[in-house]
Design an enzyme around this catalytic site. Structure first.
Site: not given
Ligand code: DGL
Length: 274
Positions: A9, A72, A74, A182
């Site tokens: 993201s 990522c 998410t 994250c």
């Molecule tokens: N860096 C992302 C992850 O590993 C997402 C962070 C976000 O955009 O909320 O979950």
């Protein structure tokens, strides 16, 4: 030589890219930060699936990517299974390191820091059901932390407060292992370490993801020739200049050149080719 597409993201996935580059120095990477849509953590699974499909199409059709790393948690939680069904390209995804944490905890209590989107996903529910049996899992979505990191505030009072609030109940409960679930969070590792102290093990899955990428490339016979130098191209769907400074700050580079990618509806295209 075809590149490997890497996306997040925002800038979080740079914490994965640095391990990819270190472990696979002959590869060419294209790192896309979907900063036009950051944060993903508070968005619906449908939206994240749509963005991930658009980015995958862009990587495949415009950049001829030979593999895709979803740097990522998410996006992996929401979209990885579907992308694997829909696209004929090898994917490497991420998930909070529940399994290694459950294996290594002595107290039987582990803390997971991830986004709300990751915690709400079926993929995460399956992961904990399978690997966290007999272990108590403490979770915190660290609300507000990703925007702080995106703004380059890695040591701000807000970062300290968010992490203190997340970690204090975990420490009080006897957690001895904390997972950075994250990819943005490794950039505030010094703050996490300052709060939890040396008796708690902190797990960043990025080195394992880079190793897995090497395994997947080898399986598909896609590894680059070892004696050739690799490269990286940086793209953002947000503002180019701040992004260039972020990449320089986080990866310790100078004079980084970035490109802008533009969403038109569900389609992504690069506006300036080098
Ligand atoms: N860096 C992302 C992850 O590993 C997402 C962070 C976000 O955009 O909320 O979950």
């Amino acid at each position: 030589m075809a590149p490997i597409g890497v996306f997040d993201s925002g800038i979080g996935g740079l914490s994965v890219l640095r391990h990819l580059q270190a472990q696979l120095p002959a590869e060419h990477f294209v790192y896309l930060a979907d900063q036009g849509h950051v944060p993903y953590g508070s968005r619906s699974a449908e939206e994240i699936i749509q963005f991930s499909q658009g980015i995958t199409q862009f990587f495949q059709r415009q950049l001829n990517a030979k593999a895709i790393v979803i740097a990522c948690n998410t996006a992996s939680a929401a979209a990885l299974s579907l992308l694997r069904e829909q696209f004929d390209v090898p994917f490497v995804g991420m998930e909070p390191a529940v399994k290694p944490a459950a294996r290594q905890t002595q107290s039987g209590k582990v803390g997971i820091l991830a986004t709300g989107g990751t915690f709400a996903s079926d993929r995460y529910a399956r992961l904990t059901a399978k690997h966290a049996q007999g272990v108590t899992v403490w979770e915190d979505p660290c609300i507000g932390l990703v925007p702080e990191i995106e703004a380059g505030r890695l040591d701000s009072p807000a970062v300290h407060q968010i992490l203190q609030q997340a970690l204090s109940p975990m420490l009080a409960a006897g957690v001895d292992t904390v997972v950075l679930g994250c990819t943005h969070y490794p950039f505030v590792l010094p703050v996490v370490e300052g709060i939890v102290g040396t008796a708690v093990t902190i797990i960043d899955p990025a080195p394992a993801v880079a190793r897995q990428t090497g395994v997947v490339l080898r399986q598909h016979n896609l590894l680059a020739e070892r004696d050739q130098p690799g490269s990286v191209r940086f793209l953002t769907t947000g503002a180019a200049e701040p992004y260039a400074r972020q990449v320089e700050q986080l990866l310790g580079l100078n004079d980084v050149v970035v490109e802008t990618a533009v969403w038109r509806g569900e389609r992504l295209s690069v506006s300036s080719n080098r």
